[in-house]
Design a protein around this motif. Structure first.
Motif, PDB file in Angstrom:
ATOM      1  N   PHE A  60       1.256  -3.209 -18.516  1.00 61.13           N
ATOM      2  CA  PHE A  60       0.762  -3.564 -17.182  1.00 61.13           C
ATOM      3  C   PHE A  60       1.079  -2.446 -16.188  1.00 61.13           C
ATOM      4  N   SER A  61       2.311  -1.990 -16.199  1.00 59.38           N
ATOM      5  CA  SER A  61       2.739  -0.917 -15.307  1.00 59.38           C
ATOM      6  C   SER A  61       1.961   0.368 -15.569  1.00 59.38           C
ATOM      7  N   ASP A  62       1.767   0.693 -16.836  1.00 64.81           N
ATOM      8  CA  ASP A  62       1.010   1.896 -17.201  1.00 64.81           C
ATOM      9  C   ASP A  62      -0.443   1.803 -16.744  1.00 64.81           C
ATOM     10  N   ARG A  63      -1.028   0.610 -16.824  1.00 60.39           N
ATOM     11  CA  ARG A  63      -2.423   0.438 -16.394  1.00 60.39           C
ATOM     12  C   ARG A  63      -2.561   0.647 -14.888  1.00 60.39           C
ATOM     13  N   LEU A  64      -1.595   0.127 -14.125  1.00 54.53           N
ATOM     14  CA  LEU A  64      -1.600   0.363 -12.683  1.00 54.53           C
ATOM     15  C   LEU A  64      -1.443   1.852 -12.376  1.00 54.53           C
ATOM     16  N   ALA A  65      -0.496   2.494 -13.052  1.00 55.57           N
ATOM     17  CA  ALA A  65      -0.258   3.924 -12.823  1.00 55.57           C
ATOM     18  C   ALA A  65      -1.491   4.748 -13.171  1.00 55.57           C
ATOM     19  N   LYS A  66      -2.176   4.393 -14.256  1.00 51.95           N
ATOM     20  CA  LYS A  66      -3.386   5.122 -14.656  1.00 51.95           C
ATOM     21  C   LYS A  66      -4.473   4.980 -13.600  1.00 51.95           C
ATOM     22  N   TYR A  67      -4.663   3.775 -13.093  1.00 51.33           N
ATOM     23  CA  TYR A  67      -5.645   3.582 -12.024  1.00 51.33           C
ATOM     24  C   TYR A  67      -5.277   4.466 -10.827  1.00 51.33           C
ATOM     25  N   GLY A  68      -3.987   4.497 -10.503  1.00 51.22           N
ATOM     26  CA  GLY A  68      -3.530   5.329  -9.397  1.00 51.22           C
ATOM     27  C   GLY A  68      -3.839   6.797  -9.615  1.00 51.22           C
ATOM     28  N   GLU A  69      -3.513   7.313 -10.786  1.00 51.63           N
ATOM     29  CA  GLU A  69      -3.763   8.724 -11.103  1.00 51.63           C
ATOM     30  C   GLU A  69      -5.246   9.067 -11.005  1.00 51.63           C
ATOM     31  N   GLU A  70      -6.088   8.163 -11.465  1.00 51.00           N
ATOM     32  CA  GLU A  70      -7.534   8.395 -11.441  1.00 51.00           C
ATOM     33  C   GLU A  70      -8.103   8.378 -10.021  1.00 51.00           C
ATOM     34  N   ASN A  71      -7.354   7.794  -9.074  1.00 50.79           N
ATOM     35  CA  ASN A  71      -7.870   7.619  -7.722  1.00 50.79           C
ATOM     36  C   ASN A  71      -7.003   8.264  -6.641  1.00 50.79           C
ATOM     37  N   GLY A  72      -6.131   9.173  -7.040  1.00 48.44           N
ATOM     38  CA  GLY A  72      -5.315   9.894  -6.071  1.00 48.44           C
ATOM     39  C   GLY A  72      -4.257   9.056  -5.384  1.00 48.44           C
ATOM     40  N   LEU A  73      -3.778   8.024  -6.081  1.00 48.02           N
ATOM     41  CA  LEU A  73      -2.750   7.133  -5.551  1.00 48.02           C
ATOM     42  C   LEU A  73      -1.493   7.227  -6.412  1.00 48.02           C
ATOM     43  N   VAL A  74      -0.374   6.879  -5.827  1.00 49.61           N
ATOM     44  CA  VAL A  74       0.865   6.744  -6.595  1.00 49.61           C
ATOM     45  C   VAL A  74       1.180   5.256  -6.634  1.00 49.61           C
ATOM     46  N   ILE A  75       1.148   4.687  -7.839  1.00 48.54           N
ATOM     47  CA  ILE A  75       1.415   3.257  -8.009  1.00 48.54           C
ATOM     48  C   ILE A  75       2.578   3.100  -8.970  1.00 48.54           C
ATOM     49  N   HIS A  76       3.578   2.356  -8.526  1.00 48.10           N
ATOM     50  CA  HIS A  76       4.744   2.045  -9.364  1.00 48.10           C
ATOM     51  C   HIS A  76       4.903   0.537  -9.440  1.00 48.10           C
ATOM     52  N   ALA A  77       5.236   0.051 -10.615  1.00 52.56           N
ATOM     53  CA  ALA A  77       5.605  -1.348 -10.799  1.00 52.56           C
ATOM     54  C   ALA A  77       6.966  -1.357 -11.469  1.00 52.56           C
ATOM     55  N   MET A  78       7.886  -2.093 -10.877  1.00 51.57           N
ATOM     56  CA  MET A  78       9.218  -2.175 -11.486  1.00 51.57           C
ATOM     57  C   MET A  78       9.764  -3.590 -11.383  1.00 51.57           C
ATOM     58  N   HIS A  79      10.575  -3.934 -12.355  1.00 50.12           N
ATOM     59  CA  HIS A  79      11.230  -5.232 -12.388  1.00 50.12           C
ATOM     60  C   HIS A  79      12.040  -5.409 -11.108  1.00 50.12           C
ATOM     61  N   GLU A  80      12.034  -6.594 -10.554  1.00 57.82           N
ATOM     62  CA  GLU A  80      12.736  -6.867  -9.300  1.00 57.82           C
ATOM     63  C   GLU A  80      14.229  -6.534  -9.385  1.00 57.82           C
ATOM     64  N   ASP A  81      14.866  -6.799 -10.517  1.00 56.58           N
ATOM     65  CA  ASP A  81      16.299  -6.518 -10.655  1.00 56.58           C
ATOM     66  C   ASP A  81      16.580  -5.019 -10.553  1.00 56.58           C
ATOM     67  N   ILE A  82      15.719  -4.191 -11.134  1.00 62.23           N
ATOM     68  CA  ILE A  82      15.887  -2.739 -11.037  1.00 62.23           C
ATOM     69  C   ILE A  82      15.693  -2.297  -9.594  1.00 62.23           C
ATOM     70  N   PHE A  83      14.659  -2.831  -8.945  1.00 60.78           N
ATOM     71  CA  PHE A  83      14.403  -2.503  -7.545  1.00 60.78           C
ATOM     72  C   PHE A  83      15.616  -2.849  -6.678  1.00 60.78           C
ATOM     73  N   ASN A  84      16.159  -4.051  -6.870  1.00 61.84           N
ATOM     74  CA  ASN A  84      17.327  -4.470  -6.073  1.00 61.84           C
ATOM     75  C   ASN A  84      18.542  -3.614  -6.351  1.00 61.84           C
ATOM     76  N   SER A  85      18.767  -3.246  -7.597  1.00 61.97           N
ATOM     77  CA  SER A  85      19.905  -2.394  -7.942  1.00 61.97           C
ATOM     78  C   SER A  85      19.778  -1.018  -7.315  1.00 61.97           C
ATOM     79  N   MET A  86      18.576  -0.484  -7.273  1.00 57.32           N
ATOM     80  CA  MET A  86      18.361   0.841  -6.702  1.00 57.32           C
ATOM     81  C   MET A  86      18.593   0.863  -5.181  1.00 57.32           C
ATOM     82  N   HIS A  87      18.454  -0.292  -4.543  1.00 58.82           N
ATOM     83  CA  HIS A  87      18.512  -0.329  -3.085  1.00 58.82           C
ATOM     84  C   HIS A  87      19.747  -1.041  -2.543  1.00 58.82           C
ATOM     85  N   ARG A  88      20.765  -1.197  -3.389  1.00 62.52           N
ATOM     86  CA  ARG A  88      22.049  -1.751  -2.932  1.00 62.52           C
ATOM     87  C   ARG A  88      22.943  -0.647  -2.457  1.00 62.52           C
TER      88      ARG A  88
END
Length: 89
Positions: A60-88
């Motif tokens: 799922f994450s790779d499909r979003l990223a591929k769409y982003g690359e094809e359209n000049g966007l940066v798209i990231h999908a990450m598990h909520e726990d990883i996101f929260n850990s990165m921002h503590r």
């Protein structure tokens, strides 16, 4: 499981629609979304429920990223726990 999806890039028609469509195709439910247009830059953050997804999270994450690359966007999908850990402090 919940995921954070971020999208950044030059504004154009259909970004929200296409990202939402990719989520729907994978049976990922969008819980919250916020977006802003900063001059000509599109910025969006989504909170999504992936617990009923029909594909594994990496695909799922790779499909979003591929769409982003094809359209000049940066798209990231990450598990909520990883996101929260990165921002503590």
């Amino acid at each position: 499981m919940r995921a954070i999806i971020t999208v950044v890039g030059k504004d154009m028609v259909g970004i929200l629609a296409k990202v939402s469509n990719i989520c729907a195709e994978s049976n990922v439910n969008i819980l919250e979304v916020t977006q802003s247009i900063l001059q000509d830059m599109f910025c969006m953050i989504m909170l999504a429920d992936t617990s009923q997804s029909t594909e594994n999270f990496t695909d799922f994450s790779d499909r979003l990223a591929k769409y982003g690359e094809e359209n000049g966007l940066v798209i990231h999908a990450m598990h909520e726990d990883i996101f929260n850990s990165m921002h503590r402090i």
